[in-house]
Design an enzyme around this catalytic site. Structure first.
Site, short mmCIF file in Angstrom:
data_model
loop_
_atom_site.label_atom_id
_atom_site.label_comp_id
_atom_site.label_asym_id
_atom_site.label_seq_id
_atom_site.Cartn_x
_atom_site.Cartn_y
_atom_site.Cartn_z
N CYS A 142 0.82 -1.23 0.00
CA CYS A 142 0.00 0.00 0.00
C CYS A 142 0.84 1.27 0.00
CB CYS A 142 -0.95 0.00 1.19
SG CYS A 142 -2.18 -1.29 1.09
N HIS A 279 -3.18 7.62 2.19
CA HIS A 279 -3.58 6.29 1.74
C HIS A 279 -4.95 5.99 2.34
CE1 HIS A 279 -3.88 2.17 0.82
NE2 HIS A 279 -3.60 1.73 2.04
N ASN A 309 -10.07 0.21 0.10
CA ASN A 309 -8.61 0.30 0.04
C ASN A 309 -8.13 -0.28 -1.30
OD1 ASN A 309 -5.84 -0.01 0.32
ND2 ASN A 309 -5.94 -0.86 2.38
#
Ligand code: COA
Length: 352
Positions: A142, A279, A309
């Protein structure tokens, strides 16, 4: 291989220390990576929390309260990492008023490439009709987009590239255990891209461009968030495994450190930050970071409610959205931060 059979390459450093000094400032002119444009792509199919609750022991109320997620986009078979990344890249180039021949470096951050090799980046390079320069994938889960920004920034500052496409493209739906309610509700698919070009400035934090990136990793925490297999292991294609509570704890602490580090390195304070583009993993983590920076919620770009996500794609998707709708304007200071499997984490400061 036995360590003893491998001779040391060199007992002394191969290059004198001064060679590693900052080469980016020559004659008072600093080379900077400027943001020229951004774009994104989201798969056609939307899956709501209620859709998941129809086949899993979960509920819209639980997912929304714990994560802020309401829905996610899930890729169909034709919506590959290459297809989505190429589509996002075309949008970024269009936004920049640029054409494929302006691209000489293409970096793809992904944990879900279409093939072990060639790199998804090379497939995208070809899809865009680019036959010069170089393209490669980068794996930092990520945090991949922040890592790729850092690499592109270094390539531009050192004169190895003048136009760099930095892409995050992910199809996490293909590495999720769809029976595991603790993980499958959290992720979605998509791609985002930015086009960076070389520009000159004085080196001050008021200049446009990437001011800095700060990258970190610590493999001691590798098992907190992992995919337990890959193409190199025929016995295990791999599914995503996560210790959610521990990842949450690390996310808030490590990203806060990376944010402080970025501001201090540029002699800036939280008051200088116009936008936080974090993020997008969990709204509670995003809110915690916003509070820490004393930023009102309307100065924090949030997409996690609609995208979930999307790993390395989440920051460029959020950035593209906020640039396209006019929230983020030229001259403003944007702070980006991420944490992901590895653990990897980092921050980037960008004057748009
Ligand atoms: N629906 C309903 N209940 C669920 C559920 C779901 N989708 N997922 C887990 N639960 C249950 C658990 O089984 C547990 O039940 P129990 O108490 O009976 O055992 C309970 O909810 C609490 O689980 P827990 O994992 O402690 O919840 P949490 O408050 O820590 O929230 C996360 C879970 C995953 C939302 C949270 O830990 C998180 O967001 N972590 C960070 C994840 C992240 O950001 N990952 C990506 C980083 S890049």
């Amino acid at each position: 291989m036995n360590d003893e059979t491998v001779p040391a390459l060199s007992a002394a450093p191969l290059l004198p220390p001064h060679v590693f000094a900052d080469q980016s400032s020559r004659g008072g002119v600093a080379v900077r990576a400027l943001l020229a444009g951004a774009g994104g792509y989201l798969p056609r199919r939307i899956v709501t929390n209620d859709d998941l609750a129809a086949r899993l022991e979960t509920s819209d109320a639980w997912i929304a309260a714990r994560t802020g997620i309401r829905q996610r986009h899930i890729a169909e078979p034709d919506e590959t990492a290459t297809f989505m990344g190429a589509t996002a890249s075309r949008a970024a180039l269009t936004a920049a008023g640029a054409v494929p021949k302006d691209v000489d470096a293409l970096i793809v951050a992904t944990s879900t490439p279409d093939e072990a090799f060639p790199a998804t980046a090379v497939r995208i390079q070809h899809a865009l009709g680019i036959a010069h320069g170089f393209a490669f994938d980068l794996s930092a889960a990520c945090s991949g987009f922040i890592y790729a920004l850092g690499v592109a920034d270094a390539l531009i500052r050192t004169g190895q590239a003048r136009g760099a496409l930095v892409i995050g493209t992910e199809v996490y739906s293909r590495i999720l255990d769809w029976q595991d309610r603790g993980t499958c509700v959290l992720f979605g698919d998509g791609a985002g891209a930015v086009f960076l070009t070389a520009g000159a400035g004085s080196g001050a934090s008021t200049d446009r461009g990437l001011l800095s990136t700060h990258l970190h990793s610590d493999g001691a925490f590798g098992d907190l968030l992992s995919v337990d297999g890959a193409v190199g292991r025929r016995d295990r294609p791999g599914v995503l495994l996560m210790n959610g509570r521990e990842v949450f704890r690390h996310a808030v602490a490590r990203m806060a450190e990376a944010v402080d580090e970025a501001l201090a390195a540029n002699h800036l304070t939280h008051e200088d930050v116009d936008w936080l583009v974090p993020h997008q993993a969990n709204l509670r983590i995003i809110d915690a970071m916003g509070r820490r920076l004393h930023l009102p919620t309307e100065r924090v770009v949030v997409t996690v409610d609609r995208h979930a996500n999307t790993s390395a794609a989440s920051i460029p998707l959020a950035l593209a959205e906020a640039l396209a709708d006019g929230r983020i304007r030229p001259g403003q200071l944007v702070l980006m931060e991420a944490l992901g499997g590895g653990l990897t984490w980092g921050s980037a400061l960008l004057r748009v």
